[in-house]
Design a protein around this motif. Structure first.
Motif, PDB file in Angstrom:
ATOM      1  N   PHE A  66       7.759  -3.315  -7.687  1.00 18.64           N
ATOM      2  CA  PHE A  66       7.375  -2.095  -6.985  1.00 18.64           C
ATOM      3  C   PHE A  66       7.966  -0.948  -7.783  1.00 18.64           C
ATOM      4  O   PHE A  66       9.181  -0.890  -8.000  1.00 18.64           O
ATOM      5  N   VAL A  67       7.119  -0.044  -8.233  1.00 17.23           N
ATOM      6  CA  VAL A  67       7.538   1.006  -9.160  1.00 17.23           C
ATOM      7  C   VAL A  67       7.257   2.379  -8.568  1.00 17.23           C
ATOM      8  O   VAL A  67       6.219   2.606  -7.946  1.00 17.23           O
ATOM      9  N   GLY A  68       8.167   3.295  -8.787  1.00 14.51           N
ATOM     10  CA  GLY A  68       7.992   4.676  -8.353  1.00 14.51           C
ATOM     11  C   GLY A  68       8.962   5.582  -9.082  1.00 14.51           C
ATOM     12  O   GLY A  68       9.664   5.161  -9.997  1.00 14.51           O
ATOM     13  N   THR A  69       8.984   6.821  -8.671  1.00 11.42           N
ATOM     14  CA  THR A  69       9.902   7.798  -9.241  1.00 11.42           C
ATOM     15  C   THR A  69      11.015   8.041  -8.238  1.00 11.42           C
ATOM     16  O   THR A  69      10.736   8.396  -7.089  1.00 11.42           O
ATOM     17  N   PRO A  70      12.260   7.837  -8.662  1.00  9.50           N
ATOM     18  CA  PRO A  70      13.363   8.038  -7.722  1.00  9.50           C
ATOM     19  C   PRO A  70      13.419   9.480  -7.228  1.00  9.50           C
ATOM     20  O   PRO A  70      13.172  10.410  -7.994  1.00  9.50           O
ATOM     21  N   GLN A  71      13.718   9.660  -5.950  1.00  2.48           N
ATOM     22  CA  GLN A  71      13.850  11.008  -5.395  1.00  2.48           C
ATOM     23  C   GLN A  71      15.173  11.626  -5.784  1.00  2.48           C
ATOM     24  O   GLN A  71      15.297  12.828  -5.867  1.00  2.48           O
ATOM     25  N   GLU A  72      16.177  10.794  -5.983  1.00  2.36           N
ATOM     26  CA  GLU A  72      17.483  11.265  -6.406  1.00  2.36           C
ATOM     27  C   GLU A  72      17.823  10.586  -7.721  1.00  2.36           C
ATOM     28  O   GLU A  72      17.516   9.418  -7.916  1.00  2.36           O
ATOM     29  N   PRO A  73      18.479  11.325  -8.632  1.00  2.00           N
ATOM     30  CA  PRO A  73      18.894  10.661  -9.869  1.00  2.00           C
ATOM     31  C   PRO A  73      19.905   9.553  -9.557  1.00  2.00           C
ATOM     32  O   PRO A  73      20.620   9.628  -8.558  1.00  2.00           O
ATOM     33  N   SER A  76       0.810  -1.221   0.000  1.00  2.00           N
ATOM     34  CA  SER A  76       0.000   0.000   0.000  1.00  2.00           C
ATOM     35  C   SER A  76       0.841   1.267   0.000  1.00  2.00           C
ATOM     36  O   SER A  76       0.312   2.357  -0.205  1.00  2.00           O
ATOM     37  N   THR A  77       2.141   1.148   0.221  1.00  2.00           N
ATOM     38  CA  THR A  77       3.001   2.333   0.224  1.00  2.00           C
ATOM     39  C   THR A  77       3.652   2.584  -1.130  1.00  2.00           C
ATOM     40  O   THR A  77       4.317   3.602  -1.301  1.00  2.00           O
ATOM     41  N   MET A  78       3.462   1.708  -2.074  1.00  2.00           N
ATOM     42  CA  MET A  78       4.091   1.833  -3.386  1.00  2.00           C
ATOM     43  C   MET A  78       3.180   2.610  -4.341  1.00  2.00           C
ATOM     44  O   MET A  78       1.972   2.367  -4.382  1.00  2.00           O
TER      45      MET A  78
END
Length: 115
Positions: free
Chosen positions: A77-84, A5-7
Protein backbone atom coordinates in the motif's frame (compact mmCIF):
# COMPACT_ATOMS: atom_id res chain seq x y z
CA UNK A 1 -11.55 -5.19 0.39
CA UNK A 2 -12.53 -1.62 1.33
CA UNK A 3 -8.97 -0.94 2.48
CA UNK A 4 -7.73 -1.41 -1.08
CA UNK A 5 -9.99 1.31 -2.46
CA UNK A 6 -8.70 3.87 0.06
CA UNK A 7 -5.06 3.56 -0.98
CA UNK A 8 -3.54 5.92 -3.56
CA UNK A 9 -1.64 2.96 -5.06
CA UNK A 10 -1.63 -0.78 -4.44
CA UNK A 11 1.13 -3.00 -5.82
CA UNK A 12 0.39 -6.72 -5.94
CA UNK A 13 3.44 -8.84 -5.18
CA UNK A 14 2.92 -11.75 -7.54
CA UNK A 15 4.92 -14.96 -7.28
CA UNK A 16 5.40 -17.73 -9.82
CA UNK A 17 6.75 -20.51 -7.64
CA UNK A 18 7.94 -23.70 -9.28
CA UNK A 19 8.12 -26.55 -6.72
CA UNK A 20 9.95 -28.90 -9.12
CA UNK A 21 12.56 -26.33 -10.19
CA UNK A 22 16.27 -26.78 -9.47
CA UNK A 23 16.05 -23.72 -7.21
CA UNK A 24 14.59 -24.81 -3.85
CA UNK A 25 11.07 -23.55 -3.17
CA UNK A 26 12.16 -21.77 0.01
CA UNK A 27 14.80 -19.84 -1.97
CA UNK A 28 12.18 -18.84 -4.55
CA UNK A 29 9.95 -17.46 -1.78
CA UNK A 30 12.86 -15.62 -0.18
CA UNK A 31 13.86 -14.12 -3.55
CA UNK A 32 10.30 -12.86 -4.03
CA UNK A 33 10.36 -11.35 -0.56
CA UNK A 34 13.75 -9.72 -1.15
CA UNK A 35 12.50 -8.21 -4.41
CA UNK A 36 9.41 -6.83 -2.71
CA UNK A 37 11.49 -5.34 0.08
CA UNK A 38 13.73 -3.65 -2.49
CA UNK A 39 10.66 -2.05 -4.08
CA UNK A 40 9.49 -0.87 -0.65
CA UNK A 41 12.94 0.54 0.16
CA UNK A 42 13.00 2.34 -3.20
CA UNK A 43 9.59 3.87 -2.53
CA UNK A 44 10.77 5.14 0.85
CA UNK A 45 13.97 6.49 -0.71
CA UNK A 46 11.85 8.53 -3.14
CA UNK A 47 9.80 9.99 -0.29
CA UNK A 48 6.73 7.79 -0.49
CA UNK A 49 5.27 5.85 2.40
CA UNK A 50 4.48 2.21 2.05
CA UNK A 51 3.52 -0.83 4.01
CA UNK A 52 3.60 -4.50 3.04
CA UNK A 53 0.43 -6.38 3.94
CA UNK A 54 -0.74 -9.93 3.39
CA UNK A 55 -3.58 -12.07 4.60
CA UNK A 56 -6.51 -14.04 3.24
CA UNK A 57 -6.57 -12.10 -0.04
CA UNK A 58 -3.24 -13.72 -0.96
CA UNK A 59 -4.97 -17.13 -0.97
CA UNK A 60 -8.17 -16.06 -2.76
CA UNK A 61 -8.27 -18.18 -5.95
CA UNK A 62 -10.77 -15.84 -7.63
CA UNK A 63 -8.54 -12.83 -7.02
CA UNK A 64 -5.41 -14.70 -8.14
CA UNK A 65 -7.14 -15.73 -11.37
CA UNK A 66 -8.39 -12.20 -12.04
CA UNK A 67 -4.90 -10.80 -11.45
CA UNK A 68 -3.37 -13.51 -13.64
CA UNK A 69 -0.86 -14.70 -11.03
CA UNK A 70 -0.12 -18.07 -9.46
CA UNK A 71 0.49 -16.67 -6.01
CA UNK A 72 0.80 -13.47 -4.02
CA UNK A 73 3.39 -12.55 -1.41
CA UNK A 74 1.14 -9.68 -0.40
CA UNK A 75 0.45 -6.12 -1.40
CA UNK A 76 2.30 -2.85 -1.01
CA UNK A 77 0.00 0.00 0.00
CA UNK A 78 1.70 3.16 -1.21
CA UNK A 79 1.03 6.83 -0.58
CA UNK A 80 2.60 10.12 0.38
CA UNK A 81 3.19 10.59 4.09
CA UNK A 82 1.31 13.52 5.61
CA UNK A 83 4.12 14.10 8.08
CA UNK A 84 7.82 13.70 7.40
CA UNK A 85 9.37 10.66 9.02
CA UNK A 86 10.45 11.26 12.55
CA UNK A 87 13.88 9.92 13.24
CA UNK A 88 13.41 6.96 15.53
CA UNK A 89 16.03 6.21 18.11
CA UNK A 90 17.47 2.84 17.24
CA UNK A 91 18.69 0.45 19.90
CA UNK A 92 22.43 -0.05 20.24
CA UNK A 93 23.33 -2.72 17.70
CA UNK A 94 25.95 -4.12 20.09
CA UNK A 95 23.11 -5.64 22.14
CA UNK A 96 22.12 -7.77 19.14
CA UNK A 97 25.55 -8.95 18.03
CA UNK A 98 27.99 -11.51 19.34
CA UNK A 99 31.40 -12.74 18.25
CA UNK A 100 31.20 -16.49 17.89
CA UNK A 101 34.39 -18.53 18.07
CA UNK A 102 32.72 -21.71 16.86
CA UNK A 103 32.53 -23.21 20.31
CA UNK A 104 29.61 -23.43 22.69
CA UNK A 105 26.23 -21.78 22.70
CA UNK A 106 25.66 -18.28 21.40
CA UNK A 107 24.15 -15.79 23.81
CA UNK A 108 23.17 -12.23 22.86
CA UNK A 109 23.48 -9.34 25.33
CA UNK A 110 19.85 -8.36 24.69
CA UNK A 111 18.75 -11.77 25.99
CA UNK A 112 20.51 -11.11 29.30
CA UNK A 113 18.78 -7.79 29.99
CA UNK A 114 15.90 -7.83 32.44
CA UNK A 115 12.50 -7.01 30.99
Amino acid sequence: MHRFSTMPMVIGLGMALRPDDKIPLQEQVMASAAGAMNVLNGLHLEGFGGVWVSGAYCEDRTLLTRLGVDGLAGFLFVGTPQEPDRVKRRPDVAHYMVDWNGLGDVSFPVDKRES
